[in-house]
Design an enzyme around this catalytic site. Structure first.
Site, PDB file in Angstrom:
ATOM      1  N   HIS A  35       0.836  -1.208   0.000  1.00 34.54           N
ATOM      2  CA  HIS A  35       0.000   0.000   0.000  1.00 34.54           C
ATOM      3  C   HIS A  35       0.868   1.254   0.000  1.00 34.54           C
ATOM      4  O   HIS A  35       0.570   2.228  -0.693  1.00 34.54           O
ATOM      5  CB  HIS A  35      -0.894   0.034   1.243  1.00 34.54           C
ATOM      6  CG  HIS A  35      -1.866  -1.096   1.339  1.00 34.54           C
ATOM      7  ND1 HIS A  35      -1.733  -2.108   2.264  1.00 34.54           N
ATOM      8  CD2 HIS A  35      -2.982  -1.383   0.622  1.00 34.54           C
ATOM      9  CE1 HIS A  35      -2.740  -2.958   2.122  1.00 34.54           C
ATOM     10  NE2 HIS A  35      -3.511  -2.546   1.133  1.00 34.54           N
ATOM     11  N   ARG A 185      -3.405 -10.623   4.420  1.00 34.49           N
ATOM     12  CA  ARG A 185      -3.747 -11.981   4.875  1.00 34.49           C
ATOM     13  C   ARG A 185      -2.516 -12.783   5.303  1.00 34.49           C
ATOM     14  O   ARG A 185      -2.667 -13.833   5.942  1.00 34.49           O
ATOM     15  CB  ARG A 185      -4.518 -12.732   3.785  1.00 34.49           C
ATOM     16  CG  ARG A 185      -5.924 -12.181   3.563  1.00 34.49           C
ATOM     17  CD  ARG A 185      -6.773 -13.054   2.663  1.00 34.49           C
ATOM     18  NE  ARG A 185      -8.177 -12.679   2.720  1.00 34.49           N
ATOM     19  CZ  ARG A 185      -8.795 -11.902   1.828  1.00 34.49           C
ATOM     20  NH1 ARG A 185      -8.126 -11.412   0.795  1.00 34.49           N
ATOM     21  NH2 ARG A 185     -10.073 -11.609   1.963  1.00 34.49           N
TER      22      ARG A 185
END
Ligand code: PAF
Length: 283
Positions: A35, A185
């Site tokens: 990100h 995840r």
């Protein structure tokens, strides 16, 4: 930085000076280096940067990990402040899906194979929420990671079909030193599973090496992926693909380029990764 969950506040900030360009990085929070690389690229390309942080319930199936999905809003905000982001949009469900909500965006063919086959309504949720985020922020450009390769194909189709006035910028996958693609995840993985998870990168690298040595048969590349994954006892394969990068149709013979992708389960955790090969190189 403006932090708000209200659409009116976003509109006011966005249109304060209409001449400024805005980059939007849509996220589900639990931010990592992947990100951060999107945020930096958005900052380099635009006058202003907006990041949305919203765990979108409609892209999770009832059997999936919506409740368990990692959330750390304070850490996320801290990271975004340090990156000098201008606006953080943190809507609640009542803002994104107000009572009486009944409109969905369905992208058909490119959403069907691969992730779509394993997660039937996933891309309906993604396309609907991203369409809404585009309408709320009205960014000049929007930034997505190559890690979610099919998501980029689906969203590109949506932008083209519905004439969204936004440029999609797809950024290279950021990896851990051992090759594992960054993903929120990954936090689910126990230490032994974390080691086993590198099989995804190893399998893709092996298939890429074969491609670079001239292998152009899709079936052979798929077999390399499947066999490498099968050799890892903690990994259970979901799919292994050598597909056309635009249509996502499986290729018998590779002409211009190929999207190699795979999904595996490690315990209960589902991981995906891919490599886009064109003229012998990874994108
Ligand atoms: O890639 C993601 O994190 C999500 O699918 C997105 C684009 C933020 C939509 O919820």
């Amino acid at each position: 930085v403006i932090v708000t969950g209200r659409i009116e506040d976003v509109r006011r900030a966005r249109w304060g000076d209409p001449k400024l360009s805005w980059g939007l990085v849509p996220t589900m929070g639990s931010l990592h280096e992947g990100h951060r690389s999107l945020v930096r690229r958005a900052g380099a390309d635009n006058d202003r940067v907006a990041v949305s942080v919203y765990v979108n319930p409609t892209q999770f199936a009832p059997s999936e990990d919506l409740d368990a999905y990692p959330r750390d809003p304070e850490r996320d905000l801290d990271l975004l402040q340090r990156e000098n982001v201008d606006l953080v949009f943190t809507p609640g469900d009542e803002v994104m899906y107000p009572p009486g909500f009944q409109t969905e965006v369905i992208v058909r063919e490119v959403a069907k194979p691969l992730e779509g086959a394993s997660r039937p309504d996933h891309f309906k949720g993604v396309a609907t929420v991203v369409a809404k985020l585009f309408n709320v922020v009205q960014p000049s450009r929007a930034y997505f990671g190559q890690k979610d390769a099919q998501q980029t194909v689906v969203l590109r189709q949506m932008v083209r079909d519905l004439s969204f006035n936004v440029e999609l910028v797809i950024c290279t996958t950021v990896r851990e030193p051992d090759g594992l693609a960054m993903s929120s995840r990954n936090a689910y993985l126990a230490p032994a599973e974390r080691t086993a998870a590198t099989v995804l990168y190893r399998a893709l690298s092996k298939a890429r090496a074969a491609y670079e040595q001239g292998e152009r048969r899709g079936a052979v590349l798929r077999r390399i992926l499947t066999k490498t994954i099968a050799a890892e006892p903690l990994a259970r394969p979901d799919y292994a693909s050598a597909a056309d990068p635009d249509t996502l149709a499986e290729l018998d013979y590779i002409g211009d380029g190929v999207l190699l992708s795979a999904a595996i389960f490690i315990g209960k955790t589902r991981l995906i990764d891919n490599m886009l090969l064109t003229n012998g190189s990874d994108f």
